[in-house]
Design a protein around this motif. Structure first.
Motif, PDB file in Angstrom:
ATOM      1  N   LYS A  40      38.437  48.972  38.766  1.00  0.00           N
ATOM      2  CA  LYS A  40      39.565  48.285  39.413  1.00  0.00           C
ATOM      3  C   LYS A  40      39.668  48.573  40.907  1.00  0.00           C
ATOM      4  O   LYS A  40      39.873  47.644  41.696  1.00  0.00           O
ATOM      5  CB  LYS A  40      40.865  48.601  38.688  1.00  0.00           C
ATOM      6  N   CYS A  96      36.681  50.365  32.810  1.00  0.00           N
ATOM      7  CA  CYS A  96      37.510  49.335  33.455  1.00  0.00           C
ATOM      8  C   CYS A  96      38.445  49.961  34.482  1.00  0.00           C
ATOM      9  O   CYS A  96      38.661  49.414  35.557  1.00  0.00           O
ATOM     10  CB  CYS A  96      38.311  48.571  32.412  1.00  0.00           C
ATOM     11  N   SER A 151      39.344  45.809  43.901  1.00  0.00           N
ATOM     12  CA  SER A 151      40.397  45.686  44.904  1.00  0.00           C
ATOM     13  C   SER A 151      39.813  45.719  46.318  1.00  0.00           C
ATOM     14  O   SER A 151      40.223  44.941  47.189  1.00  0.00           O
ATOM     15  CB  SER A 151      41.416  46.806  44.728  1.00  0.00           C
TER      16      SER A 151
END
Length: 96
Positions: free
Chosen positions: A81, A77, A85
């Motif tokens: 990210k 995870c 983004s």
């Protein structure tokens, strides 16, 4: 290419509010695959330049693209990210 489109989403028989779509390529159009490749290449290059995600030896495999789908690939995870983004900022920049 379509301009000034208004859409709404149907999910489980319920409809969303109407919203504007600023960028669209006709589904099934003759030029659609070519236009999509040109358009999405910017996102894929940004993902690759981030060097975050999965690698096989020295080859970046942080996404898998097929037809008009893109799947992000990351070992955790935390690693996904930054990829999310990048996708978010691309979406805001290109109004998609």
């Amino acid at each position: 290419m379509y301009i000034r489109l208004k859409l709404r989403v149907r999910w489980n028989g319920k409809y969303s509010e109407v919203f504007s779509v600023y960028n669209e390529v006709k589904q099934g159009g003759i030029l659609s695959p070519i236009l999509f490749c040109i358009y999405i290449d910017v996102l894929l290059e940004r993902l690759k330049q981030a060097s975050v995600g999965c690698f096989i030896r020295n080859t970046f495999v942080g996404y898998v693209g097929y037809a008009d789908d893109v799947c992000l690939v990351a070992p955790s995870c935390r690693a996904i990210k930054p990829l999310l983004s990048i996708c978010k900022h691309f979406g805001l920049e290109y109004k998609i």
